[in-house]
Scaffold this active site. Sequence first.
Site, short mmCIF file in Angstrom:
data_model
loop_
_atom_site.label_atom_id
_atom_site.label_comp_id
_atom_site.label_asym_id
_atom_site.label_seq_id
_atom_site.Cartn_x
_atom_site.Cartn_y
_atom_site.Cartn_z
N HIS A 38 -0.89 18.70 -26.41
CA HIS A 38 -1.09 17.26 -26.28
C HIS A 38 -2.33 16.75 -27.01
O HIS A 38 -2.38 15.57 -27.36
CB HIS A 38 -1.14 16.85 -24.80
CG HIS A 38 0.23 16.76 -24.19
ND1 HIS A 38 1.08 17.84 -24.15
CD2 HIS A 38 0.90 15.73 -23.64
CE1 HIS A 38 2.22 17.48 -23.57
NE2 HIS A 38 2.14 16.19 -23.25
N LYS A 69 2.62 11.59 -10.70
CA LYS A 69 1.79 10.71 -11.54
C LYS A 69 2.58 9.44 -11.85
O LYS A 69 3.71 9.52 -12.34
CB LYS A 69 1.42 11.40 -12.86
CG LYS A 69 0.29 12.39 -12.74
CD LYS A 69 -0.15 12.87 -14.12
CE LYS A 69 -1.25 13.90 -14.01
NZ LYS A 69 -1.64 14.45 -15.33
N ARG A 97 -11.79 21.81 -12.85
CA ARG A 97 -10.98 23.04 -12.98
C ARG A 97 -10.60 23.30 -14.43
O ARG A 97 -10.07 22.43 -15.12
CB ARG A 97 -9.72 22.92 -12.11
CG ARG A 97 -10.04 23.17 -10.65
CD ARG A 97 -8.82 23.37 -9.82
NE ARG A 97 -7.95 24.44 -10.29
CZ ARG A 97 -6.87 24.83 -9.63
NH1 ARG A 97 -6.56 24.26 -8.47
NH2 ARG A 97 -6.10 25.80 -10.10
N ASN A 141 -1.20 20.14 -20.54
CA ASN A 141 -1.55 19.38 -21.75
C ASN A 141 -1.45 20.23 -23.01
O ASN A 141 -1.90 19.81 -24.08
CB ASN A 141 -2.98 18.82 -21.64
CG ASN A 141 -3.08 17.80 -20.53
OD1 ASN A 141 -2.13 17.07 -20.27
ND2 ASN A 141 -4.20 17.78 -19.84
N ARG A 158 0.82 -1.23 0.00
CA ARG A 158 0.00 0.00 0.00
C ARG A 158 0.84 1.27 0.00
O ARG A 158 0.41 2.32 0.45
CB ARG A 158 -0.98 0.02 1.18
CG ARG A 158 -1.93 -1.15 1.15
CD ARG A 158 -3.07 -1.01 2.14
NE ARG A 158 -3.89 -2.20 2.07
CZ ARG A 158 -3.61 -3.32 2.72
NH1 ARG A 158 -2.57 -3.37 3.52
NH2 ARG A 158 -4.37 -4.37 2.59
N GLU A 179 -5.20 17.07 -10.67
CA GLU A 179 -5.82 17.51 -11.92
C GLU A 179 -7.35 17.40 -11.82
O GLU A 179 -7.98 16.60 -12.52
CB GLU A 179 -5.28 16.67 -13.09
CG GLU A 179 -5.47 17.34 -14.43
CD GLU A 179 -4.69 16.66 -15.56
OE1 GLU A 179 -3.61 16.08 -15.31
OE2 GLU A 179 -5.16 16.71 -16.69
N HIS A 188 7.05 11.00 -28.28
CA HIS A 188 5.93 11.74 -27.72
C HIS A 188 6.15 13.27 -27.82
O HIS A 188 5.28 14.01 -28.29
CB HIS A 188 5.71 11.31 -26.27
CG HIS A 188 4.67 12.09 -25.55
ND1 HIS A 188 3.36 12.09 -25.94
CD2 HIS A 188 4.77 12.95 -24.51
CE1 HIS A 188 2.68 12.89 -25.14
NE2 HIS A 188 3.51 13.42 -24.26
N HIS A 192 -1.37 13.71 -29.17
CA HIS A 192 -1.85 12.34 -28.96
C HIS A 192 -2.51 11.80 -30.23
O HIS A 192 -2.36 10.62 -30.57
CB HIS A 192 -2.84 12.29 -27.80
CG HIS A 192 -2.17 12.36 -26.46
ND1 HIS A 192 -2.71 13.04 -25.39
CD2 HIS A 192 -1.00 11.84 -26.02
CE1 HIS A 192 -1.90 12.94 -24.35
NE2 HIS A 192 -0.85 12.22 -24.71
N GLU A 241 8.97 19.21 -24.79
CA GLU A 241 8.19 19.25 -23.55
C GLU A 241 8.60 20.45 -22.69
O GLU A 241 7.78 21.06 -22.01
CB GLU A 241 8.36 17.95 -22.75
CG GLU A 241 7.70 16.74 -23.41
CD GLU A 241 6.18 16.67 -23.22
OE1 GLU A 241 5.58 17.59 -22.63
OE2 GLU A 241 5.58 15.68 -23.68
N LYS A 281 6.81 23.29 -12.85
CA LYS A 281 5.93 22.10 -12.78
C LYS A 281 5.44 21.90 -11.34
O LYS A 281 4.27 21.63 -11.09
CB LYS A 281 6.67 20.86 -13.29
CG LYS A 281 5.88 19.58 -12.98
CD LYS A 281 5.59 18.69 -14.13
CE LYS A 281 4.56 17.64 -13.73
NZ LYS A 281 4.62 16.43 -14.46
#
Length: 380
Positions: free
Chosen positions: A261, A146, A248, A258, A124, A244, A278, A265, A188, A234
């Site tokens: 993105h 993330k 909002r 994003n 956990r 996120e 990417h 994508h 990025e 960041k």
Amino acid sequence: LQSLNVRLERQNLSYEIRIGSNVRLEAGKAIRQLRKTAQRVALITNQKVFELYGSDVIRTLKDAGFSTPHWLMSDGERFKNFRSLEQAVDFLARNGLERGDVVLALGGGVVGDLAGFAAAVYMRGIALVQMPTTLLAQIDSSVGGKTGINLPVGKNLVGAFHQPDCVLIDTQALTSLASRELVSGFCEALKQSAVASRALFQQTTSFLSTLRSGKKALTSAEMEKLIAAQCKFKASVVRADEKEATNRNDNRSRRILNFGHTTGHALEAVTGYRRFRHGEAVGHGMLVAGEISKSMGLLNSSELESLREGVRLCGPLPNAGDLNQNSIIEALSHDKKRDAGQIKWVLLEGIGHPRIVDGRELSPRLLRAALRKGLEKQRI
Ligand code: NAD
Ligand code: GLY
């Protein structure tokens, strides 16, 4: 050496990001300061990165009194999956990792996301140290918590927020990166700076100009400062909107990360994830978002030109002008960041001033024109 602290008040949590050339050689000492009684640091990496930096990292961990089991995952986005997760937690269990021990992720974003998720769910949740070795991971994925894996139907669909205890960024690792990985990372970085501020945008593009002219190295103090400034921005976004929140849409919500993105994508999807790294797809995506912003009267011509120049400085991008527009529009409609069925475009009202706009505000004609101009402009 640069050092900054990420503070998340809500969780009463803070962690250090340390940036410098050869920081990996101090990893053992840094982790020992954080975890005085830990016995094991489980290293998760891949063969390529292990051959380059593994022995240095294992030596410093041993010197600090840790036992150092290691596991090498297969290299590549397609291995960021349930099978690898199972292998990772199995590796932790077989090596007797306890709740007070540490997982160390050494690699790019794939290793960081997978190892991070394993640390989030094993017992956990146990401590995680991120040691990112690609530029993308150093300025983006290692910061902010993330973690996750892909499903066959889509990327990053399973995961958890699990903040690291510490992020150790060794700029020396950048010197062994393939040039396309650098281009991808710089795209990025440009994305972050375009939504952050004119100052960060200026710092990023000036560094890129000097790097391209051969006057600055990837291990220079300026590069450390740039990575620190990127991480600081960041972290500020993460602090304001860690998870996120879906309700909002303001210009400091995590969604602004994003930028570029939505189209990025879609380009990756229509090319079967084979043509673009990417960040390269995001490079094209920023230009499309810039064209939409201009057509909607949000961004003036000179700021759009600055954005174009910034993307050019990141390096050559694979061609996107030959792709079928209907297929791109179809892929856009499957964007997983939709909200109540609507695409949320991150646009610019100026460099450093993002604005989130609902897809319904864009006419199909405007979108098609922006795709045509944005994707054709970047032919290099
Ligand atoms: P990657 O991890 O696949 O690394 C790219 C390639 O570089 C790999 O072959 C890797 O083995 C190699 N490599 C790594 N370090 C190296 C080094 N120092 N020298 C030579 N080769 C090296 O790709 P990436 O671009 O770092 O990360 C992409 C992943 O990051 C995606 O899965 C994406 O979803 C994820 N991501 C996560 C977040 C987040 O917030 N968690 C943010 C952005 C991206
Ligand atoms: N890279 C986007 C985020 O961390 O939210």
